[in-house]
Structure formats: C-alpha cells, structure tokens
Design a protein around this motif. Structure first.
Motif, PDB file in Angstrom:
ATOM      1  N   GLY A   1     -37.724 -10.666  28.206  1.00  0.00           N
ATOM      2  CA  GLY A   1     -36.683 -10.954  27.227  1.00  0.00           C
ATOM      3  C   GLY A   1     -36.583  -9.863  26.178  1.00  0.00           C
ATOM      4  N   THR A   2     -35.562  -9.940  25.379  1.00  0.00           N
ATOM      5  CA  THR A   2     -35.320  -8.956  24.327  1.00  0.00           C
ATOM      6  C   THR A   2     -35.465  -9.584  22.945  1.00  0.00           C
ATOM      7  OG1 THR A   2     -33.766  -7.848  25.818  1.00  0.00           O
ATOM      8  CG2 THR A   2     -33.688  -7.218  23.499  1.00  0.00           C
ATOM      9  N   PHE A   3     -34.861 -10.765  22.759  1.00  0.00           N
ATOM     10  CA  PHE A   3     -34.909 -11.456  21.476  1.00  0.00           C
ATOM     11  C   PHE A   3     -35.355 -12.901  21.682  1.00  0.00           C
ATOM     12  CE2 PHE A   3     -31.662  -8.199  20.647  1.00  0.00           C
ATOM     13  CZ  PHE A   3     -32.163  -7.648  19.488  1.00  0.00           C
ATOM     14  N   GLU A   4     -36.142 -13.403  20.728  1.00  0.00           N
ATOM     15  CA  GLU A   4     -36.515 -14.818  20.699  1.00  0.00           C
ATOM     16  C   GLU A   4     -35.896 -15.404  19.438  1.00  0.00           C
ATOM     17  OE1 GLU A   4     -38.498 -16.267  23.117  1.00  0.00           O
ATOM     18  OE2 GLU A   4     -38.515 -18.246  22.212  1.00  0.00           O
ATOM     19  N   LEU A   5     -35.032 -16.385  19.613  1.00  0.00           N
ATOM     20  CA  LEU A   5     -34.316 -16.998  18.505  1.00  0.00           C
ATOM     21  C   LEU A   5     -34.836 -18.413  18.258  1.00  0.00           C
ATOM     22  CD1 LEU A   5     -32.383 -14.782  19.668  1.00  0.00           C
ATOM     23  CD2 LEU A   5     -30.506 -16.264  19.071  1.00  0.00           C
TER      24      LEU A   5
ATOM     25  N   ALA B   1     -26.315  -3.627  18.000  1.00  0.00           N
ATOM     26  CA  ALA B   1     -25.122  -4.486  18.001  1.00  0.00           C
ATOM     27  C   ALA B   1     -25.522  -5.944  18.188  1.00  0.00           C
ATOM     28  CB  ALA B   1     -24.160  -4.050  19.097  1.00  0.00           C
ATOM     29  N   MET B   2     -26.487  -6.195  19.074  1.00  0.00           N
ATOM     30  CA  MET B   2     -26.979  -7.566  19.258  1.00  0.00           C
ATOM     31  C   MET B   2     -27.639  -8.071  17.981  1.00  0.00           C
ATOM     32  SD  MET B   2     -28.647  -7.760  23.069  1.00  0.00           S
ATOM     33  CE  MET B   2     -28.935  -9.529  23.081  1.00  0.00           C
ATOM     34  N   GLU B   3     -28.498  -7.240  17.382  1.00  0.00           N
ATOM     35  CA  GLU B   3     -29.188  -7.629  16.144  1.00  0.00           C
ATOM     36  C   GLU B   3     -28.187  -8.004  15.060  1.00  0.00           C
ATOM     37  OE1 GLU B   3     -31.548  -4.280  15.043  1.00  0.00           O
ATOM     38  OE2 GLU B   3     -33.075  -4.667  16.566  1.00  0.00           O
ATOM     39  N   GLU B   4     -27.183  -7.175  14.875  1.00  0.00           N
ATOM     40  CA  GLU B   4     -26.198  -7.418  13.822  1.00  0.00           C
ATOM     41  C   GLU B   4     -25.410  -8.696  14.081  1.00  0.00           C
ATOM     42  OE1 GLU B   4     -24.035  -3.753  13.775  1.00  0.00           O
ATOM     43  OE2 GLU B   4     -25.717  -2.645  12.872  1.00  0.00           O
ATOM     44  N   ALA B   5     -25.047  -8.929  15.346  1.00  0.00           N
ATOM     45  CA  ALA B   5     -24.299 -10.137  15.681  1.00  0.00           C
ATOM     46  C   ALA B   5     -25.157 -11.386  15.464  1.00  0.00           C
ATOM     47  CB  ALA B   5     -23.807 -10.062  17.128  1.00  0.00           C
ATOM     48  N   ILE B   6     -26.415 -11.333  15.900  1.00  0.00           N
ATOM     49  CA  ILE B   6     -27.322 -12.474  15.729  1.00  0.00           C
ATOM     50  C   ILE B   6     -27.554 -12.765  14.252  1.00  0.00           C
ATOM     51  CG2 ILE B   6     -29.717 -13.233  16.062  1.00  0.00           C
ATOM     52  CD1 ILE B   6     -29.610 -11.661  18.788  1.00  0.00           C
ATOM     53  N   ALA B   7     -27.726 -11.726  13.453  1.00  0.00           N
ATOM     54  CA  ALA B   7     -28.005 -11.891  12.022  1.00  0.00           C
ATOM     55  C   ALA B   7     -26.876 -12.613  11.287  1.00  0.00           C
ATOM     56  CB  ALA B   7     -28.270 -10.530  11.380  1.00  0.00           C
TER      57      ALA B   7
ATOM     58  N   LEU C   1     -23.951 -17.011  24.540  1.00  0.00           N
ATOM     59  CA  LEU C   1     -23.657 -16.301  25.787  1.00  0.00           C
ATOM     60  C   LEU C   1     -22.558 -15.258  25.631  1.00  0.00           C
ATOM     61  CD1 LEU C   1     -23.981 -19.173  28.404  1.00  0.00           C
ATOM     62  CD2 LEU C   1     -25.481 -17.185  28.113  1.00  0.00           C
ATOM     63  N   ASN C   2     -21.837 -15.311  24.524  1.00  0.00           N
ATOM     64  CA  ASN C   2     -20.775 -14.330  24.281  1.00  0.00           C
ATOM     65  C   ASN C   2     -21.185 -13.217  23.325  1.00  0.00           C
ATOM     66  OD1 ASN C   2     -18.585 -15.338  25.923  1.00  0.00           O
ATOM     67  ND2 ASN C   2     -18.662 -17.129  24.595  1.00  0.00           N
ATOM     68  N   LEU C   3     -22.456 -13.188  22.950  1.00  0.00           N
ATOM     69  CA  LEU C   3     -22.942 -12.080  22.124  1.00  0.00           C
ATOM     70  C   LEU C   3     -22.859 -10.791  22.935  1.00  0.00           C
ATOM     71  CD1 LEU C   3     -26.081 -13.737  20.507  1.00  0.00           C
ATOM     72  CD2 LEU C   3     -24.027 -12.953  19.303  1.00  0.00           C
ATOM     73  N   PRO C   4     -22.725  -9.657  22.262  1.00  0.00           N
ATOM     74  CA  PRO C   4     -22.648  -8.394  22.996  1.00  0.00           C
ATOM     75  C   PRO C   4     -23.940  -8.117  23.769  1.00  0.00           C
ATOM     76  CG  PRO C   4     -22.862  -8.006  20.633  1.00  0.00           C
ATOM     77  CD  PRO C   4     -22.671  -9.473  20.824  1.00  0.00           C
ATOM     78  N   ASN C   5     -23.808  -7.706  25.018  1.00  0.00           N
ATOM     79  CA  ASN C   5     -24.917  -7.209  25.831  1.00  0.00           C
ATOM     80  C   ASN C   5     -25.867  -8.291  26.331  1.00  0.00           C
ATOM     81  OD1 ASN C   5     -26.244  -4.975  27.048  1.00  0.00           O
ATOM     82  ND2 ASN C   5     -27.737  -4.935  25.403  1.00  0.00           N
ATOM     83  N   VAL C   6     -25.488  -9.575  26.273  1.00  0.00           N
ATOM     84  CA  VAL C   6     -26.359 -10.642  26.759  1.00  0.00           C
ATOM     85  C   VAL C   6     -26.263 -10.726  28.279  1.00  0.00           C
ATOM     86  CG1 VAL C   6     -26.756 -13.139  26.819  1.00  0.00           C
ATOM     87  CG2 VAL C   6     -26.353 -11.993  24.650  1.00  0.00           C
ATOM     88  N   LYS C   7     -27.426 -10.670  28.911  1.00  0.00           N
ATOM     89  CA  LYS C   7     -27.516 -10.789  30.368  1.00  0.00           C
ATOM     90  C   LYS C   7     -27.876 -12.211  30.784  1.00  0.00           C
ATOM     91  CE  LYS C   7     -30.712  -9.284  33.925  1.00  0.00           C
ATOM     92  NZ  LYS C   7     -31.812  -8.362  34.200  1.00  0.00           N
ATOM     93  N   ASP C   8     -28.830 -12.824  30.071  1.00  0.00           N
ATOM     94  CA  ASP C   8     -29.315 -14.140  30.444  1.00  0.00           C
ATOM     95  C   ASP C   8     -29.871 -14.850  29.214  1.00  0.00           C
ATOM     96  OD1 ASP C   8     -29.856 -16.241  32.116  1.00  0.00           O
ATOM     97  OD2 ASP C   8     -31.495 -15.266  33.198  1.00  0.00           O
TER      98      ASP C   8
ATOM     99  N   ARG D   1     -28.701  -4.213  28.853  1.00  0.00           N
ATOM    100  CA  ARG D   1     -29.316  -2.885  28.750  1.00  0.00           C
ATOM    101  C   ARG D   1     -29.970  -2.778  27.374  1.00  0.00           C
ATOM    102  NH1 ARG D   1     -25.041   1.155  29.159  1.00  0.00           N
ATOM    103  NH2 ARG D   1     -26.742   2.643  29.045  1.00  0.00           N
ATOM    104  N   ASN D   2     -31.134  -2.134  27.319  1.00  0.00           N
ATOM    105  CA  ASN D   2     -31.852  -1.968  26.053  1.00  0.00           C
ATOM    106  C   ASN D   2     -31.718  -0.531  25.571  1.00  0.00           C
ATOM    107  OD1 ASN D   2     -32.938  -4.568  25.512  1.00  0.00           O
ATOM    108  ND2 ASN D   2     -34.340  -4.285  27.213  1.00  0.00           N
TER     109      ASN D   2
END
Length: 160
Positions: free
Chosen positions: A105-109, A84-90, A128-135, A76-77
């Motif tokens: 997509g939402t983020f490109e890493l 929360a996703m941004e902070e975890a990825i950072a 795959l265990n980041l918060p809110n990851v769908k695919d 969900r966006n």
C-alpha cells in the motif's frame, strides 16, 4: 531550545493529561513558580514541542459510529503523483489521519462516517476517485481498546 530538562518533561506530561490546567496549577504540579512555568510553556510552544491544544470529542455523540482503516494503493509512486494524492487526502474532513506507509500500500487512512451506508457512498464517490488510486482495502474497527493520544516521554528522562 536544544534539550528538555526535567521541568520541561513534567510540563509536557501534565499538559498531555490536561491541557486546560491553569498555569498556577501547572506550576505547582511541576515544582515551579508561575512566571517561570509560563515562560517554559511559551518556549515549548515556540520551539514546536507543543503544536496546539484540542478538545477530544466523542465521535459517537456526534453521530460518527463507523471508524475505518483504509489502505490506498497508488497506481504509480512518483513524486508528483504522490504529492497530488497527499494534497487531495488532506482536504477531506472525513479522513481524520493519514500516513504514508511502507510495505503493501501507499497510504493508510483513518476515516469516520455516520454508518456503513454513508461510508460505502464516501468510499465509492470520494476515495476511489482520488488521483492515482489503484486499489482500496478497508478494515472496520469493532471496538476501541486504547486511544490515549499522549506520547510516552520516559525515553527522554532516561537519557538525562
């Protein structure tokens, strides 16, 4: 600092090419004396045009042979979930760049890993265990064509 003049643009161009240049050499290259050149560099730093100075490290020499582009789709966006996703990825050192993207997509890493096995383990255990990851969709770099790192500045000098 409202606008950049030809000396500021020359300083930025020179520093992008070689951030280790001495102030005396930089001043000579841009056509200033040392003191005004140093003041301009400090003003460019304080105004945020220059964000820092970094060493470019060869990832292969330090054992990071895999470079992957990973698109993460969010379940969900919403503002809180995206933050929360941004902070975890950072916080993940293996992710060397991340962009919030439009379209699919939402983020490109951009992710580095030692080899395919370590990337696979990282993807399963971390991404795959980041918060809110769908695919997750991954593409691997087969070879680097260009990685200049320097920004084009010609549009700024054309505007003067």
């Amino acid at each position: 600092m409202e606008s950049l003049d030809k000396f500021d643009l020359a300083i930025l161009s020179e520093l992008q090419a070689n951030a280790r240049v001495t102030n005396a050499d930089l001043a000579q290259r841009v056509g200033l004396s040392a003191a005004p050149c140093w003041r301009r560099v400090r003003a460019l730093e304080e105004a945020g045009f220059i964000k820092g100075y970094h060493a470019e490290i060869d990832r292969h020499k330090v054992g990071l042979g895999v470079f992957a582009f990973v698109r993460l789709d969010a379940e969900r966006n919403t503002g809180d979930l995206t933050r929360a996703m941004e902070e975890a990825i950072a916080r993940i050192p293996d992710v060397v760049a991340c962009h919030y993207i439009s379209g699919s997509g939402t983020f490109e890493l951009q992710v580095v890993a030692r080899d395919l096995d370590s990337f696979s383990q990282f993807a399963r255990n971390v991404l795959l265990n980041l918060p809110n990851v769908k695919d997750m969709h991954t593409s691997f770099s087969l070879g680097e064509v260009k990685n200049a790192g320097a920004l084009p500045l010609s549009h700024l000098s054309a505007a003067q």
